[in-house]
Design a protein around this motif. Structure first.
Motif, mmCIF file in Angstrom:
data_model
loop_
_atom_site.group_PDB
_atom_site.id
_atom_site.type_symbol
_atom_site.label_atom_id
_atom_site.label_comp_id
_atom_site.label_asym_id
_atom_site.label_seq_id
_atom_site.Cartn_x
_atom_site.Cartn_y
_atom_site.Cartn_z
ATOM 1 N N TYR A 158 0.843 -1.189 0.000
ATOM 2 C CA TYR A 158 0.000 0.000 0.000
ATOM 3 C C TYR A 158 0.876 1.236 0.000
ATOM 4 O O TYR A 158 2.036 1.203 0.422
ATOM 5 N N THR B 218 -3.703 3.719 -1.583
ATOM 6 C CA THR B 218 -3.863 2.812 -2.714
ATOM 7 C C THR B 218 -3.249 1.470 -2.349
ATOM 8 O O THR B 218 -2.089 1.401 -1.953
ATOM 9 N N THR C 127 -2.197 -2.300 -3.666
ATOM 10 C CA THR C 127 -1.897 -3.051 -4.884
ATOM 11 C C THR C 127 -1.690 -4.519 -4.535
ATOM 12 O O THR C 127 -1.352 -4.867 -3.402
ATOM 13 N N HIS C 128 -1.906 -5.363 -5.519
ATOM 14 C CA HIS C 128 -1.649 -6.800 -5.382
ATOM 15 C C HIS C 128 -0.806 -7.215 -6.570
ATOM 16 O O HIS C 128 -1.251 -7.123 -7.711
ATOM 17 N N GLY D 177 1.579 -5.592 -7.812
ATOM 18 C CA GLY D 177 1.807 -4.415 -8.636
ATOM 19 C C GLY D 177 0.590 -3.854 -9.345
ATOM 20 O O GLY D 177 0.670 -2.803 -9.975
ATOM 21 N N ARG D 178 -0.535 -4.511 -9.238
ATOM 22 C CA ARG D 178 -1.758 -4.035 -9.898
ATOM 23 C C ARG D 178 -2.688 -3.418 -8.861
ATOM 24 O O ARG D 178 -2.840 -3.963 -7.762
ATOM 25 N N PRO D 179 -3.341 -2.312 -9.185
ATOM 26 C CA PRO D 179 -4.253 -1.678 -8.224
ATOM 27 C C PRO D 179 -5.359 -2.636 -7.791
ATOM 28 O O PRO D 179 -5.981 -3.292 -8.615
ATOM 29 N N THR E 257 -8.664 1.580 -3.625
ATOM 30 C CA THR E 257 -8.283 2.892 -3.111
ATOM 31 C C THR E 257 -9.230 3.248 -1.982
ATOM 32 O O THR E 257 -10.442 3.124 -2.129
ATOM 33 N N THR F 118 -9.445 -5.504 0.550
ATOM 34 C CA THR F 118 -9.667 -5.486 -0.898
ATOM 35 C C THR F 118 -10.663 -6.545 -1.344
ATOM 36 O O THR F 118 -11.033 -6.590 -2.508
#
Length: 77
Positions: free
Chosen positions: A9, A18, A20-21, A23-25, A28, A54
């Motif tokens: 994060y 934000t 990410t997992h 490297g991908r969002p 938010t 998430t």
């Protein structure tokens, strides 16, 4: 149950967070939700907290439920 991994994060300058997992969002958070997340992530396992926030939290029973006889007729929808 496999332990979640690959989450990170970043706190943004506007106060949002934000997540990410790999490297991908993944999500938010803004305002009060961002503050609650930051407080929670400091006191617990950060990977588990981010997975839960998430909605990317695997329980290990997805395949079992999919293969249950009552759910077999729902495949292909």
């Amino acid at each position: 149950m496999p332990r979640p991994e690959g989450f990170a994060y970043v706190e943004q300058s506007d106060g949002s967070v934000t997540i990410t997992h790999h490297g991908r969002p993944a999500g938010t958070l803004r305002g009060d939700r961002a503050e609650r997340f930051l407080a929670e992530v400091q006191g617990a396992d950060p990977q588990l907290v981010m997975a839960r926030w998430t909605g990317n939290y695997r329980r290990g029973n997805e395949r079992t439920a999919r293969d249950h006889p009552r759910n077999r007729s729902h495949r292909g929808r």
